[in-house]
Scaffold this motif. Structure first.
Motif, short mmCIF file in Angstrom:
data_model
loop_
_atom_site.label_atom_id
_atom_site.label_comp_id
_atom_site.label_asym_id
_atom_site.label_seq_id
_atom_site.Cartn_x
_atom_site.Cartn_y
_atom_site.Cartn_z
N VAL A 1 -2.91 17.69 -26.55
CA VAL A 1 -3.42 17.45 -25.18
C VAL A 1 -3.31 15.84 -25.23
CG1 VAL A 1 -5.33 17.65 -23.72
CG2 VAL A 1 -4.51 19.50 -25.04
N GLU A 2 -3.94 15.07 -25.93
CA GLU A 2 -4.17 13.54 -25.98
C GLU A 2 -2.84 12.82 -25.63
OE1 GLU A 2 -5.73 9.94 -28.72
OE2 GLU A 2 -6.48 11.85 -29.17
N ARG A 3 -1.62 13.37 -26.26
CA ARG A 3 -0.45 12.81 -26.11
C ARG A 3 0.24 12.98 -25.01
NH1 ARG A 3 4.86 15.48 -27.38
NH2 ARG A 3 6.38 14.07 -27.32
N VAL A 4 -0.20 14.10 -24.10
CA VAL A 4 0.29 14.24 -22.78
C VAL A 4 -0.72 13.26 -21.86
CG1 VAL A 4 0.33 16.04 -20.71
CG2 VAL A 4 1.19 16.40 -22.98
N GLU A 5 -2.02 13.47 -21.78
CA GLU A 5 -2.98 12.64 -21.03
C GLU A 5 -2.59 11.02 -21.30
OE1 GLU A 5 -6.59 14.01 -22.74
OE2 GLU A 5 -7.07 15.39 -21.30
N ARG A 6 -2.41 10.72 -22.49
CA ARG A 6 -1.94 9.29 -22.81
C ARG A 6 -0.94 8.86 -21.85
NH1 ARG A 6 -2.67 9.21 -27.98
NH2 ARG A 6 -0.36 9.34 -28.36
N LEU A 7 0.29 9.64 -21.86
CA LEU A 7 1.43 9.47 -21.28
C LEU A 7 1.56 9.32 -19.78
CD1 LEU A 7 4.83 9.31 -21.13
CD2 LEU A 7 4.66 11.78 -21.03
N LEU A 8 0.72 10.23 -19.38
CA LEU A 8 0.54 10.16 -17.96
C LEU A 8 -0.24 9.06 -17.38
CD1 LEU A 8 0.23 14.17 -17.35
CD2 LEU A 8 2.27 12.53 -16.97
N ASN A 9 -1.28 8.62 -18.34
CA ASN A 9 -2.35 7.42 -17.72
C ASN A 9 -1.35 6.21 -17.89
OD1 ASN A 9 -4.55 8.89 -17.50
ND2 ASN A 9 -5.10 8.83 -19.36
N ARG A 10 -0.44 6.07 -19.05
CA ARG A 10 0.16 4.78 -19.21
C ARG A 10 1.62 4.83 -18.34
NH1 ARG A 10 0.66 4.34 -25.66
NH2 ARG A 10 -1.63 3.85 -26.07
N ARG A 11 2.04 6.00 -17.89
CA ARG A 11 3.31 6.00 -17.44
C ARG A 11 3.28 7.05 -16.06
NH1 ARG A 11 6.55 6.07 -22.40
NH2 ARG A 11 6.86 3.80 -22.74
N PRO A 12 2.22 6.79 -14.97
CA PRO A 12 2.02 7.67 -13.69
C PRO A 12 3.33 8.26 -13.13
CG PRO A 12 0.60 5.62 -13.43
CD PRO A 12 1.52 5.30 -14.67
N PRO A 13 4.49 7.55 -12.99
CA PRO A 13 5.62 8.33 -12.66
C PRO A 13 6.01 9.47 -13.47
CG PRO A 13 6.11 6.03 -12.48
CD PRO A 13 4.70 6.20 -13.41
N ALA A 14 5.77 9.54 -14.58
CA ALA A 14 6.03 10.67 -15.43
C ALA A 14 5.57 12.07 -14.93
CB ALA A 14 5.62 10.37 -17.03
N LEU A 15 4.36 12.15 -14.18
CA LEU A 15 4.05 13.21 -13.86
C LEU A 15 4.81 13.93 -12.86
CD1 LEU A 15 1.48 14.82 -13.70
CD2 LEU A 15 0.98 13.54 -11.50
N SER A 16 5.49 13.19 -11.95
CA SER A 16 6.59 13.88 -11.27
C SER A 16 7.83 14.09 -11.82
CB SER A 16 6.84 13.09 -9.89
OG SER A 16 7.21 11.70 -10.12
N ARG A 17 8.24 13.37 -12.78
CA ARG A 17 9.43 13.89 -13.60
C ARG A 17 9.47 15.06 -14.42
NH1 ARG A 17 9.25 8.59 -15.26
NH2 ARG A 17 9.38 9.16 -17.58
N LEU A 18 7.99 15.22 -14.83
CA LEU A 18 7.73 16.46 -15.95
C LEU A 18 7.40 17.60 -15.14
CD1 LEU A 18 6.19 14.28 -18.82
CD2 LEU A 18 8.37 15.40 -18.96
N PHE A 19 6.53 17.50 -13.95
CA PHE A 19 5.93 18.58 -13.45
C PHE A 19 6.09 18.61 -12.01
CE2 PHE A 19 3.23 17.06 -16.96
CZ PHE A 19 3.25 18.23 -17.64
N SER A 20 6.45 19.90 -11.63
CA SER A 20 6.57 20.16 -9.98
C SER A 20 5.39 19.79 -9.48
CB SER A 20 7.15 21.58 -9.82
OG SER A 20 5.91 22.52 -10.00
N PRO A 21 5.14 19.63 -7.96
CA PRO A 21 4.09 19.59 -7.24
C PRO A 21 3.06 21.02 -7.29
CG PRO A 21 6.02 18.72 -5.90
CD PRO A 21 6.54 19.31 -7.28
N GLY A 22 3.61 21.97 -7.35
CA GLY A 22 2.88 23.14 -7.72
C GLY A 22 2.23 22.99 -8.99
#
Length: 134
Positions: free
Chosen positions: A12-33
């Motif tokens: 979980v921490e790895r995903v949280e850290r990635l999304l905190n360091r690289r916010p654009p990764a959120l839309s590359r990895l996950f759909s809006p839903g």
């Protein structure tokens, strides 16, 4: 007939850290839903990590992305709250072409999220062999 199986465990921490360091990764990895389903608060990290694990497990079961992107693979909830995968793009077309049903199981506890995916097809002629290349 089981045609493919994939399992993934994600910190979980790895995903949280990635999304905190690289916010654009959120839309590359996950759909809006998926982002909306994850919500805010302390359960957001584990929910996104379990969805990431599901995508990785599907990729393993299918033998690759087949030209799709991570955000083409969506983990959503049925009205019963059971998770299911909706797959768009080339991977979705590949699954449909082979008449594969996707079965998903998710779990998360403390620091880790885990997902298992089975690709199943009804084959009257099947003899038990796994064939991800067809």
């Amino acid at each position: 007939m089981i045609r493919g199986m994939g399992v993934d465990i994600t910190a979980v921490e790895r995903v949280e850290r990635l999304l905190n360091r690289r916010p654009p990764a959120l839309s590359r990895l996950f759909s809006p839903g998926e982002v909306a389903d994850a919500g805010q608060g302390r359960q957001r990290g584990p929910r996104l990590a379990s969805r990431f694990a599901a995508k990785e497990a599907l990729i393993k079961a299918a033998g690759g992305l087949h030209g799709s992107r991570y955000c083409d693979i969506e983990v959503r909830r049925r009205p019963s709250r059971a998770p299911h995968l909706t797959v768009h793009g080339p991977l979705g077309e590949w699954l449909s072409m082979h008449d594969y049903q996707v079965h998903l199981s998710l779990s998360h506890e403390d620091a880790y999220a885990v997902a298992t995916v089975l690709l199943v097809r009804s084959d009257a002629d099947a003899h038990g062999e796994w064939d991800l290349d067809s």
